[in-house]
Motif scaffolding. Structure first.
Motif, PDB file in Angstrom:
ATOM      1  N   THR A   1      -6.401   2.412   6.356  1.00 11.61           N
ATOM      2  CA  THR A   1      -7.847   2.566   6.299  1.00 11.61           C
ATOM      3  C   THR A   1      -8.566   1.290   6.705  1.00 11.61           C
ATOM      4  O   THR A   1      -9.764   1.305   6.925  1.00 11.61           O
TER       5      THR A   1
ATOM      6  N   ASP B   1      -5.597   1.400  -8.392  1.00 15.49           N
ATOM      7  CA  ASP B   1      -6.482   2.372  -7.731  1.00 15.49           C
ATOM      8  C   ASP B   1      -7.153   3.358  -8.679  1.00 15.49           C
ATOM      9  O   ASP B   1      -8.200   3.903  -8.349  1.00 15.49           O
TER      10      ASP B   1
ATOM     11  N   ASN C   1      -6.325  -3.223   0.852  1.00 16.83           N
ATOM     12  CA  ASN C   1      -5.243  -4.054   0.330  1.00 16.83           C
ATOM     13  C   ASN C   1      -5.084  -5.340   1.140  1.00 16.83           C
ATOM     14  O   ASN C   1      -4.416  -6.260   0.689  1.00 16.83           O
TER      15      ASN C   1
ATOM     16  N   GLY D   1     -10.230   1.208   1.206  1.00 18.77           N
ATOM     17  CA  GLY D   1      -8.796   0.952   1.363  1.00 18.77           C
ATOM     18  C   GLY D   1      -8.460  -0.468   1.725  1.00 18.77           C
ATOM     19  O   GLY D   1      -7.921  -0.743   2.795  1.00 18.77           O
TER      20      GLY D   1
ATOM     21  N   SER E   1       0.870  -1.180   0.000  1.00 11.25           N
ATOM     22  CA  SER E   1       0.000   0.000   0.000  1.00 11.25           C
ATOM     23  C   SER E   1       0.903   1.225   0.000  1.00 11.25           C
ATOM     24  O   SER E   1       2.122   1.111   0.075  1.00 11.25           O
ATOM     25  N   GLY E   2       0.288   2.385  -0.066  1.00  9.72           N
ATOM     26  CA  GLY E   2       1.059   3.617   0.080  1.00  9.72           C
ATOM     27  C   GLY E   2       0.943   4.578  -1.083  1.00  9.72           C
ATOM     28  O   GLY E   2       1.403   5.719  -0.985  1.00  9.72           O
ATOM     29  N   ALA E   3       0.314   4.126  -2.193  1.00 10.97           N
ATOM     30  CA  ALA E   3       0.258   5.005  -3.371  1.00 10.97           C
ATOM     31  C   ALA E   3      -0.546   6.269  -3.079  1.00 10.97           C
ATOM     32  O   ALA E   3      -0.086   7.392  -3.357  1.00 10.97           O
ATOM     33  N   VAL E   4      -1.724   6.107  -2.512  1.00  9.81           N
ATOM     34  CA  VAL E   4      -2.577   7.274  -2.240  1.00  9.81           C
ATOM     35  C   VAL E   4      -1.869   8.196  -1.238  1.00  9.81           C
ATOM     36  O   VAL E   4      -1.796   9.415  -1.425  1.00  9.81           O
TER      37      VAL E   4
HETATM   38  N1  GLU Z   1      -4.153   0.792  -2.637  1.00 12.70           N
HETATM   39  C1  GLU Z   1      -4.085   1.869  -1.686  1.00 12.70           C
HETATM   40  C2  GLU Z   1      -2.749   2.605  -1.804  1.00 12.70           C
HETATM   41  O1  GLU Z   1      -1.789   2.096  -2.310  1.00 12.70           O
HETATM   42  C3  GLU Z   1      -4.138   1.392  -0.253  1.00 12.70           C
HETATM   43  C4  GLU Z   1      -5.337   0.636   0.125  1.00 12.70           C
HETATM   44  C5  GLU Z   1      -5.217   0.212   1.595  1.00 12.70           C
HETATM   45  O2  GLU Z   1      -4.766   1.003   2.413  1.00 12.70           O
HETATM   46  O3  GLU Z   1      -5.596  -0.903   1.913  1.00 12.70           O
HETATM   47  O4  GLU Z   1      -2.670   3.715  -1.349  1.00 12.70           O
END
Ligand code: GLU
Length: 245
Positions: A218, A144, A156, A154, A57-60
């Motif tokens: 999340t 996403d 993942n 959220g 995770s971490g993209a957002v």
């Molecule tokens: N796919 C989202 C991201 O990379 C995170 C989703 C999650 O926190 O579970 O930011």
């Protein structure tokens, strides 16, 4: 049963899911030192012959830091845009961290729908098998920019469980910023008991999980237990582990 580090020698395939709050800092963006620490441990297992998928995770979160959007309430489209900005930053961090070990990484962006569709499922499976044969570590995230429900909740953790079934993993390790599963919230209840082993994710166990998440995370414990239930029903051992240790 996998209870100690040495039991990992029986694990041939593993999915490691790492939450946003472990990888992204609200001020500085990528927590590179931490990414490197994870990469060091994963590289050591890889060197022993284990095949590993990282669900990162971490993209957002990274996109939000880049845009100065931390703390803002975001629309779905803004989150999707943040993910589009953050995803290459995330991949860059993993690429750099594994490069020090001479290990290549590959980006796999998936959605739940992809894994429900038989043809796409088989394509994703063939791709991960080919990447394993090439000695490369697949880094998976939700795609996403094209999902709405998943980005909202959220999840993942769920993707980690599906990835574990996809690659026929022996173990799903969910790294998070909480210490462990407790039978009550340890921050308010001093009698809360730590549960080190759960044989089956029953409704009673689900009830023990609080809803709270951290700044960037999340999912909370509920989504970890749901993921553990999906994985264990498919024959995969699931572990919820502190990513700080
Ligand atoms: N796919 C989202 C991201 O990379 C995170 C989703 C999650 O926190 O579970 O930011």
């Amino acid at each position: 049963m996998i209870q100690r580090r040495r039991d990992l020698s029986r694990v041939h395939r593993m999915v490691v899911k790492i939450g946003s709050s472990l990888l992204a800092d609200a001020q500085t963006g990528v927590r590179q030192a931490r990414v490197e620490r994870f990469a060091n441990e994963i590289a050591a297992l890889h060197a022993e012959g284990m095949e590993i998928v990282v669900v990162s995770s971490g993209a957002v979160a990274l996109g939000c830091v880049h845009l100065g959007w931390v703390g803002r309430t975001l629309s779905v489209h803004e989150k999707q845009a943040a993910a589009a900005i953050g995803q290459p930053l995330l991949m860059h961090a993993w690429k750099e961290a594994f490069a020090g070990h001479g290990i290549g990484v590959a980006q796999m962006l998936l959605t739940r729908d992809d894994l429900r569709n038989r043809r796409r499922y088989l394509n994703a499976s063939n791709t991960s098998e080919t990447l394993f044969s090439a000695g490369v570590i697949p880094i998976v995230n939700e795609n996403d920019t094209v999902v709405v429900r998943e980005i909202k909740f959220g999840d993942n953790d769920n993707l980690g469980a599906l990835a574990a079934l996809l690659i026929d993993a022996d173990l799903l390790a969910i790294l998070t910023d909480v210490e462990a599963l407790f039978d009550a919230d340890p921050s308010v209840n001093t009698d809360a008991r730590r549960l080190d082993l759960v044989e089956e994710v029953t409704p009673e166990i689900m009830d023990m999980a609080g809803e709270a998440g951290s700044d960037f995370g999340t999912g909370g414990m509920v989504s970890k237990l749901r993921a553990a239930r999906i994985a264990t029903r498919g024959g995969v051992v699931a572990a919820v582990i502190s990513g700080h240790e």
